[in-house]
Design an enzyme around this catalytic site. Structure first.
Site, mmCIF file in Angstrom:
data_model
loop_
_atom_site.group_PDB
_atom_site.id
_atom_site.type_symbol
_atom_site.label_atom_id
_atom_site.label_comp_id
_atom_site.label_asym_id
_atom_site.label_seq_id
_atom_site.Cartn_x
_atom_site.Cartn_y
_atom_site.Cartn_z
ATOM 1 N N TYR A 1 -10.233 -13.219 -108.276
ATOM 2 C CA TYR A 1 -8.980 -13.949 -108.096
ATOM 3 C C TYR A 1 -7.912 -13.162 -107.344
ATOM 4 O O TYR A 1 -6.805 -13.653 -107.145
ATOM 5 C CB TYR A 1 -8.437 -14.432 -109.443
ATOM 6 C CG TYR A 1 -9.220 -15.602 -110.020
ATOM 7 C CD1 TYR A 1 -10.448 -15.975 -109.475
ATOM 8 C CD2 TYR A 1 -8.746 -16.340 -111.093
ATOM 9 C CE1 TYR A 1 -11.173 -17.022 -110.002
ATOM 10 C CE2 TYR A 1 -9.464 -17.403 -111.620
ATOM 11 C CZ TYR A 1 -10.682 -17.737 -111.074
ATOM 12 O OH TYR A 1 -11.397 -18.795 -111.587
ATOM 13 N N LYS B 1 -21.301 -9.774 -117.232
ATOM 14 C CA LYS B 1 -22.632 -10.003 -116.645
ATOM 15 C C LYS B 1 -23.092 -8.664 -116.044
ATOM 16 O O LYS B 1 -23.388 -8.555 -114.848
ATOM 17 C CB LYS B 1 -22.523 -11.115 -115.573
ATOM 18 C CG LYS B 1 -23.834 -11.648 -115.059
ATOM 19 C CD LYS B 1 -24.603 -12.490 -116.055
ATOM 20 C CE LYS B 1 -25.914 -12.950 -115.465
ATOM 21 N NZ LYS B 1 -26.810 -13.563 -116.460
ATOM 22 N N ASP C 1 -23.411 -16.200 -119.374
ATOM 23 C CA ASP C 1 -24.197 -17.439 -119.474
ATOM 24 C C ASP C 1 -24.547 -17.729 -120.934
ATOM 25 O O ASP C 1 -24.460 -18.872 -121.402
ATOM 26 C CB ASP C 1 -25.443 -17.395 -118.569
ATOM 27 C CG ASP C 1 -26.143 -16.047 -118.578
ATOM 28 O OD1 ASP C 1 -25.642 -15.106 -119.236
ATOM 29 O OD2 ASP C 1 -27.193 -15.916 -117.927
ATOM 30 N N ASP D 1 -11.365 -17.798 -117.130
ATOM 31 C CA ASP D 1 -10.829 -19.068 -116.652
ATOM 32 C C ASP D 1 -11.800 -20.199 -116.994
ATOM 33 O O ASP D 1 -11.422 -21.244 -117.535
ATOM 34 C CB ASP D 1 -10.622 -18.966 -115.131
ATOM 35 C CG ASP D 1 -9.803 -20.114 -114.584
ATOM 36 O OD1 ASP D 1 -9.170 -20.829 -115.378
ATOM 37 O OD2 ASP D 1 -9.789 -20.295 -113.357
ATOM 38 N N ASP E 1 -11.560 -23.277 -120.341
ATOM 39 C CA ASP E 1 -11.578 -24.749 -120.229
ATOM 40 C C ASP E 1 -12.647 -25.319 -121.162
ATOM 41 O O ASP E 1 -12.441 -26.347 -121.812
ATOM 42 C CB ASP E 1 -11.854 -25.193 -118.779
ATOM 43 C CG ASP E 1 -10.562 -25.349 -117.973
ATOM 44 O OD1 ASP E 1 -9.576 -24.658 -118.297
ATOM 45 O OD2 ASP E 1 -10.535 -26.160 -117.022
#
Ligand code: ATP
Length: 340
Positions: free
Chosen positions: A125, A171, A204, A228, A232
Site C-alpha cells: 500500500y 505468508k 490463506d 485490509d 472486511d
C-alpha cells in the site's frame, strides 16, 4: 470540565449521512457525561478535490494536526490521497479493527470477539508501482521498525484482554524475506510477553479459519494488505460493514473511522447504518480516556456502547441488518437510549 478538540471529516457518499448522525449522538453523549467535545470540520475527499483541486487541502491537514483526535467518514475514489496519506504523514501505524458479535444482529456465531491489529503504513500500500518493459512491478515495503512496533502494539492489546492470545498472520513460506521479517518481529515480541500465548498462521489458512472457527481468535496481528482483506471478512462475520468500527493509532494521535467505504449504491437514500461510525466514536472516547487518563471519557464510551447495543437489541435496525429504519430514525433510537 475536560474539553477535547475533535476534527471531523465528513467524506463522500454515505460519509456525510453517517457523520451527521455521529455528531448528533456525540452531542448527546457530551451533555450526559460532562465531556466537552468541540468539533471543527476538516473537509477532504472527492467533492473537495472537485471543488478545490486538492483531495486533502493543507488547511484540513492543519485542523487535524491541531486537534486531539479526528473522527472521519469514508471518502470515495480519493481514499489513497486522503486516508492512506494521513496514515503515513501522521504515522498512524496501527489499524485496530474489532469484530464482536452484537446481540440482536444476525451473525455467524454469538461468541465472536477478536481484534485485527493491522500494520498501517507500508507493504504494497505504499503505492510503489513501476511500469517495466512487459508490465508492472509493485514493491512491498517491510521495515524492522514497523514490524516491531505493530507486534508490540498487538501484544499490549492482548495483555488487556481475557483470552490473551496473539496469532501472527503472514505468508512467510512464500514471501520469505518480507513476511519472514514480520514473523521474526512477532516472535521477538512474544518472548517479551510470556503471559500471552502466541501462534502463527498463513493468511490463506487464516481466511478459512475465520469462517470455520471465528470464536477461536483473540488478537490477530498482520501486515497492511492482508489486514485490509481479513477485516472486511471479519466485519461480515458479525453482521456486515455497516456496524464495523476502526481506529488508526499512532503514539500520540489517532483517527477513528468506520470500516466501510462511501457506499455509492445507497448514498443519498438516507438508509446508511450509523452504527459503524458510532462505534468508531466510541473507540475515540475510549482512546481519549486512556491517553489523557480521563475516566469521564472512558465512562462516556461505555455509556455510548451500551446505548448502541440496547437500541439494536430492541430491534432498531437499518435495512443492511434486515430492519427498515432510516439513518435519522436509527440515530434517534440511539440518542433515546443514551437519555434513558
Ligand atoms: P471502498 O472501496 O471505498 O471500501 P466499496 O464500494 O468497496 O468501497 P463500501 O462502500 O463499503 O465498499 O460498500 C460495500 C457494500 O456495503 C455496499 O453494498 C454498501 O451499500 C454496503 N455498506 C457500506 N457501508 C454501509 C452502511 N453504513 N450502511 C449500510 N450498508 C453499507
Amino acid at each position: 470540565m475536560a474539553s477535547y478538540a475533535i476534527s471531523v471529516m465528513e467524506g463522500d457518499g454515505v460519509g456525510k449521512e453517517v457523520t451527521r448522525s455521529a455528531l448528533e449522538i456525540l452531542g448527546s453523549v457530551s451533555s450526559a457525561s460532562g465531556v466537552s467535545l468541540d468539533f471543527t470540520p476538516a473537509p477532504a475527499g472527492d467533492a473537495v478535490l472537485a471543488g478545490t483541486g486538492e483531495a486533502l487541502p493543507q488547511q484540513s491537514l492543519s485542523v487535524i494536526r491541531g486537534s486531539d483526535a479526528c473522527l472521519k467518514g469514508p471518502v470515495g475514489e480519493t481514499a489513497a490521497a486522503v486516508i492512506v496519506k494521513l496514515r503515513q504523514v501522521l504515522d498512524l501505524y496501527a489499524n485496530i479493527r474489532p469484530a464482536k458479535s452484537m446481540p440482536g444482529v444476525p451473525c455467524l456465531r454469538p461468541d465472536i470477539d477478536f481484534v485485527i491489529v493491522r500494520e498501517n503504513t507500508e507493504d504494497l500500500y505504499r503505492g510503489l508501482e513501476f511500469e517495466v518493459a512487459d508490465g508492472v512491478v509493485a514493491m512491498r515495503v517491510t521495515t524492522t521498525k514497523a514490524c516491531a512496533r505493530i507486534a508490540d502494539r498487538a501484544f499490549r492489546l492482548a495483555m488487556g484482554r481475557k483470552a490473551k492470545k496473539v496469532v501472527a498472520v503472514h505468508k512467510a513460506n512464500v514471501m520469505r524475506k518480507s513476511c519472514g521479517l514480520f514473523s521474526s518481529a512477532c516472535r521477538e515480541a512474544a518472548a517479551r510477553y510470556p503471559a500471552v500465548s502466541f501462534s502463527e498462521m498463513y493468511v490463506d489458512a487464516a481466511a478459512m479459519n475465520l469462517i470455520r472457527s471465528p470464536e477461536s481468535f483473540d488478537v490477530i496481528v498482520t501486515t497492511n494488505m492482508f489486514g485490509d482483506i481479513l477485516s472486511d471478512e471479519a466485519a461480515q462475520l458479525v453482521g456486515g460493514l455497516g456496524i464495523a468500527p476502526s481506529a488508526n493509532l499512532g503514539d500520540k494521535f489517532a483517527i477513528f473511522e468506520p470500516v466501510h467505504g462511501s457506499a455509492p449504491d445507497i448514498a443519498g437514500k438516507g438508509i446508511a447504518n450509523p452504527v459503524g461510525i458510532s462505534l468508531s466514536a466510541c473507540m475515540m472516547l475510549e482512546w481519549l480516556g486512556e491517553s489523557r487518563e480521563d475516566r469521564k471519557c472512558g465512562d462516556a464510551a461505555s455509556a455510548l456502547r451500551a446505548a448502541i447495543e440496547r437500541a439494536v437489541q430492541k430491534g432498531a435496525k437499518t435495512p443492511d441488518l434486515g430492519g427498515s429504519l432510516t439513518t435519522e430514525k436509527m440515530t434517534r433510537e440511539i440518542v433515546a437510549e443514551l437519555r434513558r
